[in-house]
Design an enzyme around this catalytic site. Structure first.
Site, short mmCIF file in Angstrom:
data_model
loop_
_atom_site.label_atom_id
_atom_site.label_comp_id
_atom_site.label_asym_id
_atom_site.label_seq_id
_atom_site.Cartn_x
_atom_site.Cartn_y
_atom_site.Cartn_z
CG ASP A 7 -59.18 -68.89 27.00
OD1 ASP A 7 -59.01 -70.00 27.56
OD2 ASP A 7 -58.26 -68.25 26.47
CG ASN A 43 -60.31 -78.00 23.35
OD1 ASN A 43 -61.37 -77.38 23.31
ND2 ASN A 43 -59.15 -77.37 23.54
C1 FPP Z 1 -61.16 -72.83 27.94
O1 FPP Z 1 -60.56 -72.66 29.20
C2 FPP Z 1 -62.41 -73.53 28.08
C3 FPP Z 1 -62.71 -74.73 27.49
C4 FPP Z 1 -61.76 -75.44 26.61
C5 FPP Z 1 -63.98 -75.40 27.71
C6 FPP Z 1 -65.16 -74.53 27.95
C7 FPP Z 1 -66.26 -75.38 28.40
C8 FPP Z 1 -67.16 -75.09 29.37
C9 FPP Z 1 -67.26 -73.82 30.09
C10 FPP Z 1 -68.17 -76.10 29.74
C11 FPP Z 1 -68.88 -76.57 28.49
C12 FPP Z 1 -70.23 -76.91 28.73
C13 FPP Z 1 -71.31 -76.35 28.17
C14 FPP Z 1 -72.62 -76.79 28.61
C15 FPP Z 1 -71.26 -75.31 27.13
P1 FPP Z 1 -59.09 -73.23 29.44
O2 FPP Z 1 -59.23 -74.55 30.09
O3 FPP Z 1 -58.32 -73.25 28.16
O4 FPP Z 1 -58.54 -72.13 30.42
P2 FPP Z 1 -57.02 -71.66 30.58
O5 FPP Z 1 -56.64 -70.99 29.28
O6 FPP Z 1 -57.10 -70.70 31.73
O7 FPP Z 1 -56.21 -72.87 30.88
#
Ligand code: FPP
Length: 260
Positions: A37, A85
């Site tokens: 996250d 998501n």
């Molecule tokens: C949450 O951060 C993260 C995600 C929903 C996606 C995580 C995915 C990756 C790191 C790439 C995936 C790829 C592979 C190869 C595993 P957020 O966007 O909710 O962050 P925020 O809470 O700060 O808005």
């Protein structure tokens, strides 16, 4: 994996080396699950679009997967995309799926070199054909690997998984009196794998966000303020050390402290 092996791949005299010296390699968790996250916040702090945070998060994925395999952790599960998501903007979803494809294309050789078996957990059949093809290819190529299992949770929801397991149990004609916790777990996406001993969440939020609801029943939870794109093997070492200091009781009574 022994301490000597780890000290061979981390910088001498580094924080990583110092942390590694404190880890008990005979008491590593059998399964580490991670809620990645904070990508959006990482990007916002730099005045970048959110998708740049996801892109930077790939370096953390690479580091954590390779480090875990080298340490000898049997199973690692990363939460990459939840069933919720899909509510995100189209361009963000497209970027996430594109990053996943790119990661698999670039990293497949490393996964094979490290004997890592790649596996998708989630409703894979609802993903776009091009993404599924890439995922199927990586799963097929690594299916004979006998080292670490790397689960990627994609189009995943903990409640969805339990519903899917119940449907499979019914389709398998399991009789109600045969269905206990062990038998039910065989219908989950993680069938045959140990439950997570350790759940790591980055960016400070104290939630489980519909992740591995059945499997984390007794997991130790470790939350760090570090945002996912900044997460590296050093943080994993910190989590392992914190885990090894916990007194796991599984609903029983505290074990007396070991003296001497
Ligand atoms: C949450 O951060 C993260 C995600 C929903 C996606 C995580 C995915 C990756 C790191 C790439 C995936 C790829 C592979 C190869 C595993 P957020 O966007 O909710 O962050 P925020 O809470 O700060 O808005």
């Amino acid at each position: 994996m022994s301490l000597e092996d780890v000290l061979n791949w981390v910088e001498p005299e580094s924080i990583e080396a110092s942390l590694a010296r404190q880890i008990d390699f005979d008491r590593l968790p059998t399964h580490v699950a991670m809620i990645m996250d904070g990508n959006g916040r990482w990007a916002a702090q730099r005045g970048l679009p959110r998708v740049q945070g996801h892109s930077a998060g790939i370096d953390s994925v690479r580091d954590v997967v390779e480090s875990s395999a080298r340490l000898g952790i049997p199973v690692v599960t990363l939460y990459a995309f939840s069933v919720e998501n899909w509510k995100r903007p189209q361009n963000e979803i497209k970027t996430l799926m594109g990053l996943l494809k790119k990661y698999l294309r670039l990293e497949l050789r490393t996964l094979l070199k490290n004997n890592i078996r790649f596996q998708v957990i989630g409703r894979e059949d609802e993903l776009a054909d091009d993404v599924r093809q890439e995922l199927e290819f990586a799963q097929e190529e690594t299916k004979a690997d006998t080292g670490m299992v790397f689960n990627i949770a994609l189009n995943y929801g903990g409640r969805t998984e339990i519903v899917d397991a119940a449907r499979r149990a019914i389709q398998s004609n399991v009789r109600a009196n045969e269905l206990d916790e062990t038998r039910f777990a065989e219908f989950l996406y993680t069938s045959g794998q140990p439950d997570p001993d350790l759940l790591i969440r980055t960016s400070g939020e104290m939630r489980v966000s519909n992740f591995l609801l059945w499997q984390i029943a007794y997991a130790e939870i470790w939350v760090t303020e570090t945002l996912w794109p900044d997460f590296r093997c050093r943080h994993l070492f910190e989590a392992l050390l914190a885990y090894q200091k916990r007194n796991r009781r599984y609903g029983g009574i505290a074990r007396p402290a070991i003296v001497g």
